[in-house]
Write an enzyme that holds these catalytic residues in place. Structure first.
Site, PDB file in Angstrom:
ATOM      1  N   CYS A 226     -11.240   3.339  -0.961  1.00  0.00           N
ATOM      2  CA  CYS A 226      -9.957   3.813  -0.433  1.00  0.00           C
ATOM      3  C   CYS A 226      -9.658   3.023   0.837  1.00  0.00           C
ATOM      4  O   CYS A 226     -10.574   2.727   1.613  1.00  0.00           O
ATOM      5  CB  CYS A 226     -10.037   5.311  -0.118  1.00  0.00           C
ATOM      6  SG  CYS A 226      -8.570   5.969   0.701  1.00  0.00           S
ATOM      7  N   THR A 227      -8.393   2.716   1.028  1.00  0.00           N
ATOM      8  CA  THR A 227      -7.990   1.870   2.157  1.00  0.00           C
ATOM      9  C   THR A 227      -8.438   2.389   3.522  1.00  0.00           C
ATOM     10  O   THR A 227      -8.690   1.609   4.431  1.00  0.00           O
ATOM     11  CB  THR A 227      -6.453   1.761   2.192  1.00  0.00           C
ATOM     12  OG1 THR A 227      -5.906   3.081   2.028  1.00  0.00           O
ATOM     13  CG2 THR A 227      -5.938   0.849   1.111  1.00  0.00           C
ATOM     14  N   HIS A 228      -8.496   3.716   3.662  1.00  0.00           N
ATOM     15  CA  HIS A 228      -8.764   4.294   4.985  1.00  0.00           C
ATOM     16  C   HIS A 228     -10.247   4.299   5.374  1.00  0.00           C
ATOM     17  O   HIS A 228     -10.572   4.398   6.557  1.00  0.00           O
ATOM     18  CB  HIS A 228      -8.264   5.734   5.038  1.00  0.00           C
ATOM     19  CG  HIS A 228      -6.778   5.863   5.015  1.00  0.00           C
ATOM     20  ND1 HIS A 228      -6.002   5.410   3.990  1.00  0.00           N
ATOM     21  CD2 HIS A 228      -5.922   6.403   5.925  1.00  0.00           C
ATOM     22  CE1 HIS A 228      -4.729   5.671   4.250  1.00  0.00           C
ATOM     23  NE2 HIS A 228      -4.653   6.275   5.415  1.00  0.00           N
TER      24      HIS A 228
ATOM     25  N   ASP B 223       0.869  -1.180   0.000  1.00  0.00           N
ATOM     26  CA  ASP B 223       0.000   0.000   0.000  1.00  0.00           C
ATOM     27  C   ASP B 223       0.906   1.230   0.000  1.00  0.00           C
ATOM     28  O   ASP B 223       2.106   1.127   0.279  1.00  0.00           O
ATOM     29  CB  ASP B 223      -0.886  -0.005   1.261  1.00  0.00           C
ATOM     30  CG  ASP B 223      -1.778   1.228   1.322  1.00  0.00           C
ATOM     31  OD1 ASP B 223      -2.429   1.540   0.306  1.00  0.00           O
ATOM     32  OD2 ASP B 223      -1.798   1.910   2.362  1.00  0.00           O
ATOM     33  N   SER B 224       0.317   2.378  -0.248  1.00  0.00           N
ATOM     34  CA  SER B 224       1.093   3.608  -0.161  1.00  0.00           C
ATOM     35  C   SER B 224       1.544   3.871   1.279  1.00  0.00           C
ATOM     36  O   SER B 224       2.447   4.672   1.501  1.00  0.00           O
ATOM     37  CB  SER B 224       0.257   4.781  -0.662  1.00  0.00           C
ATOM     38  OG  SER B 224      -0.960   4.831   0.056  1.00  0.00           O
TER      39      SER B 224
ATOM     40  N   TYR C 168      -0.421   8.580  -2.374  1.00  0.00           N
ATOM     41  CA  TYR C 168      -0.408   8.329  -3.815  1.00  0.00           C
ATOM     42  C   TYR C 168      -1.615   9.016  -4.485  1.00  0.00           C
ATOM     43  O   TYR C 168      -1.596   9.299  -5.663  1.00  0.00           O
ATOM     44  CB  TYR C 168      -0.496   6.832  -4.116  1.00  0.00           C
ATOM     45  CG  TYR C 168       0.755   6.018  -3.883  1.00  0.00           C
ATOM     46  CD1 TYR C 168       1.872   6.534  -3.218  1.00  0.00           C
ATOM     47  CD2 TYR C 168       0.835   4.701  -4.343  1.00  0.00           C
ATOM     48  CE1 TYR C 168       3.007   5.756  -3.015  1.00  0.00           C
ATOM     49  CE2 TYR C 168       1.965   3.930  -4.161  1.00  0.00           C
ATOM     50  CZ  TYR C 168       3.048   4.449  -3.489  1.00  0.00           C
ATOM     51  OH  TYR C 168       4.169   3.681  -3.292  1.00  0.00           O
ATOM     52  N   GLY C 169      -2.650   9.217  -3.688  1.00  0.00           N
ATOM     53  CA  GLY C 169      -3.941   9.658  -4.246  1.00  0.00           C
ATOM     54  C   GLY C 169      -3.942  11.021  -4.901  1.00  0.00           C
ATOM     55  O   GLY C 169      -4.864  11.369  -5.629  1.00  0.00           O
TER      56      GLY C 169
ATOM     57  N   THR D  25      -5.540   3.333  -5.152  1.00  0.00           N
ATOM     58  CA  THR D  25      -4.969   4.214  -6.172  1.00  0.00           C
ATOM     59  C   THR D  25      -4.019   3.429  -7.079  1.00  0.00           C
ATOM     60  O   THR D  25      -4.088   3.535  -8.306  1.00  0.00           O
ATOM     61  CB  THR D  25      -4.236   5.391  -5.491  1.00  0.00           C
ATOM     62  OG1 THR D  25      -5.148   6.031  -4.580  1.00  0.00           O
ATOM     63  CG2 THR D  25      -3.752   6.396  -6.500  1.00  0.00           C
TER      64      THR D  25
ATOM     65  N   CYS E 296      -3.610  -0.950  -2.140  1.00  0.00           N
ATOM     66  CA  CYS E 296      -3.859   0.474  -2.386  1.00  0.00           C
ATOM     67  C   CYS E 296      -4.839   0.633  -3.558  1.00  0.00           C
ATOM     68  O   CYS E 296      -4.572   0.152  -4.663  1.00  0.00           O
ATOM     69  CB  CYS E 296      -2.534   1.150  -2.712  1.00  0.00           C
ATOM     70  SG  CYS E 296      -2.689   2.902  -3.035  1.00  0.00           S
TER      71      CYS E 296
ATOM     72  N   GLU F 263      -6.127   8.945   9.777  1.00  0.00           N
ATOM     73  CA  GLU F 263      -4.799   8.713  10.379  1.00  0.00           C
ATOM     74  C   GLU F 263      -4.657   9.454  11.702  1.00  0.00           C
ATOM     75  O   GLU F 263      -3.921   9.050  12.590  1.00  0.00           O
ATOM     76  CB  GLU F 263      -3.694   9.110   9.396  1.00  0.00           C
ATOM     77  CG  GLU F 263      -3.657   8.145   8.243  1.00  0.00           C
ATOM     78  CD  GLU F 263      -2.353   8.102   7.480  1.00  0.00           C
ATOM     79  OE1 GLU F 263      -1.366   8.730   7.892  1.00  0.00           O
ATOM     80  OE2 GLU F 263      -2.335   7.418   6.445  1.00  0.00           O
TER      81      GLU F 263
HETATM   82  N1  DGL Z   1      -3.955   3.895   0.018  1.00  0.00           N
HETATM   83  C1  DGL Z   1      -4.591   4.938  -0.752  1.00  0.00           C
HETATM   84  C2  DGL Z   1      -5.796   4.372  -1.505  1.00  0.00           C
HETATM   85  O1  DGL Z   1      -6.369   3.386  -1.136  1.00  0.00           O
HETATM   86  C3  DGL Z   1      -5.010   6.091   0.127  1.00  0.00           C
HETATM   87  C4  DGL Z   1      -3.869   6.925   0.670  1.00  0.00           C
HETATM   88  C5  DGL Z   1      -3.052   7.594  -0.414  1.00  0.00           C
HETATM   89  O2  DGL Z   1      -3.568   8.513  -1.089  1.00  0.00           O
HETATM   90  O3  DGL Z   1      -1.906   7.190  -0.592  1.00  0.00           O
HETATM   91  O4  DGL Z   1      -6.152   4.908  -2.521  1.00  0.00           O
END
Ligand code: DGL
Length: 293
Positions: free
Chosen positions: A213-215, A39-40, A71-72, A104, A102, A181
Site C-alpha cells: 500500500c502506498t502509505h 494514485d487515489s 479506493y481500498g 489498489t 496506487c 495521513e
Molecule cells: N493508494 C491506496 C493503495 O495503495 C491506499 C489508499 C486508498 O485506499 O485509496 O492501495
C-alpha cells in the site's frame, strides 16, 4: 463481464506531437515526454519519491484523486472506472509511460488500463512481488494492503507464479492509511495498531513482509521494530522505480536532460495535498492544481 465504459470515454493512444510537460512546446521526441503517475490521493507520493530518486532527469506529472479516495474500500467496478478516468487525464497530457502508483488500482484495474492505451503501463504489484520473493529465504511471505487489494488476490497470484511453493499470508490493514495521513507514524497508537495487524503474520513465521500500500513506507521503522530483525520488510515503491528505469532503458525512452520537473494535479483540496504531501515527498510539493471531475 467486462466493465462498462464511462460515458464519453474513448480509448487513447500516444499522440504524435504533444506539448511537452516541461516547456509547453511541441515535442516530437517520445523520450522528452513526461511520465504520468496516478494514485487515489496522497500516498502515491511515496512511489513518486522513489521514481524521482531513481530517475532525476525525468519530468513527472502526478494525479491524486483526492476527491474520491480511499479506493481500498471500494468495489472493483468503481476502482476500474476511476482508474480509467485518471488514465485518460494523463494520456491527454501526452505522457510516454504510465505508472499506476496506487496498489489498489494496480491490483484491480491494471489490465483494463493497459487496454486503453499503447504506451507502456507499469503497476506496483509485479515489481513488489519480485522484490519480496527475492528477499524471502524460507518462502513464508506476508503481504499487507488495503481490503480491495487483499480481496483481489493479485499479490498472492503474482508471488505464486514466481515461487509456486511460497506460503503467503495476507492481511488488510485499513486503519493504517488514515493514521499515516494524520502523521501518526511513531506514537503509541501507531505501535498498538501495527502490532495488532501484524500479530497473525508474526505467528505464521514469515521471514519477509511486503508493504502493498502506498502509505505503508512511512511506517517502515515501526514494522521493523514490531517484527524484529529476522523479518525483511520490502516496499513496492522502490522496486517499481527500478522496474520503470529498466523499462525506459529497454525502450530507449530515457530522458537525458539534467533536471526533471514535477507537476501535481488533484481532484480536491490542493491545500491539504500540499500540506500532507510534504510528509510523503518533501518540500518540493509547492502547489497542486485542482481539476474538475
Ligand atoms: N493508494 C491506496 C493503495 O495503495 C491506499 C489508499 C486508498 O485506499 O485509496 O492501495
Amino acid at each position: 463481464m467486462p466493465p462498462r465504459k464511462p460515458t464519453g470515454w474513448k480509448p487513447r493512444t500516444l499522440p504524435h506531437a504533444t506539448p511537452s510537460a516541461s516547456n509547453g512546446k511541441v515535442s516530437l521526441r517520445p523520450a522528452d515526454r513526461a511520465i504520468g503517475v496516478f494514485d487515489s490521493g496522497i500516498g502515491g507520493l511515496t512511489v513518486l519519491r522513489a521514481l524521482v530518486e531513481e530517475l532525476p532527469n525525468e519530468d513527472f506529472i502526478y494525479l491524486g484523486d483526492t476527491a474520491r479516495l480511499p479506493y481500498g474500500t471500494k468495489t472493483d467496478e468503481v476502482i476500474i472506472r476511476y482508474s480509467r478516468e485518471n488514465t485518460e487525464f494523463l494520456l491527454a497530457k501526452g505522457i510516454k509511460m504510465l505508472v499506476v502508483a496506487c496498489n489498489t488500482s494496480s491490483a484491480v484495474a491494471l489490465e483494463a488500463i493497459a487496454r486503453d492505451t499503447t504506451i507502456p503501463v507499469i503497476g506496483v504489484i509485479e515489481p513488489g512481488a519480485r522484490a519480496v520473493v527475492k528477499a524471502s529465504r524460507t518462502g513464508k511471505i506476508g503481504v499487507i494492503a488495503t481490503e480491495a487489494t487483499v480481496a483481489s488476490g493479485a499479490y498472492t497470484r503474482t508471488i505464486q507464479s514466481l515461487r509456486p511453493r511460497a506460503e503467503i499470508y495476507t492481511r488488510a490493514c485499513p486503519l493504517l492509511v488514515p493514521l499515516v495521513e494524520e502523521g501518526w507514524t511513531d506514537n503509541d497508537v501507531a505501535e498498538r495498531t501495527v502490532s495488532y495487524y501484524l500479530e497473525s503474520l508474526k505467528q505464521s513465521g514469515i521471514d519477509a513482509l511486503l508493504l502493498g500500500c502506498t502509505h505503508y513506507p512511512l511506517l517502515i521503522a515501526m514494522f521493523e521494530r514490531v517484527l524484529g530483525p529476522e523479518v525483511k520488510v520490502v516496499d513496492s515503491a522502490t522496486a517499481t522505480a527500478a522496474a520503470v528505469r529498466e523499462r525506459l532503458r529497454a525502450l530507449k525512452l530515457a530522458r537525458r536532460a539534467t533536471q526533471g520537473t514535477r507537476s501535481f494535479f488533484v481532484t480536491e483540496s490542493p491545500e491539504r495535498f500540499v500540506r500532507v504531501g510534504r510528509r510523503f515527498f518533501g518540500p518540493q510539493v509547492e502547489s497542486a492544481v485542482r481539476i474538475e471531475r
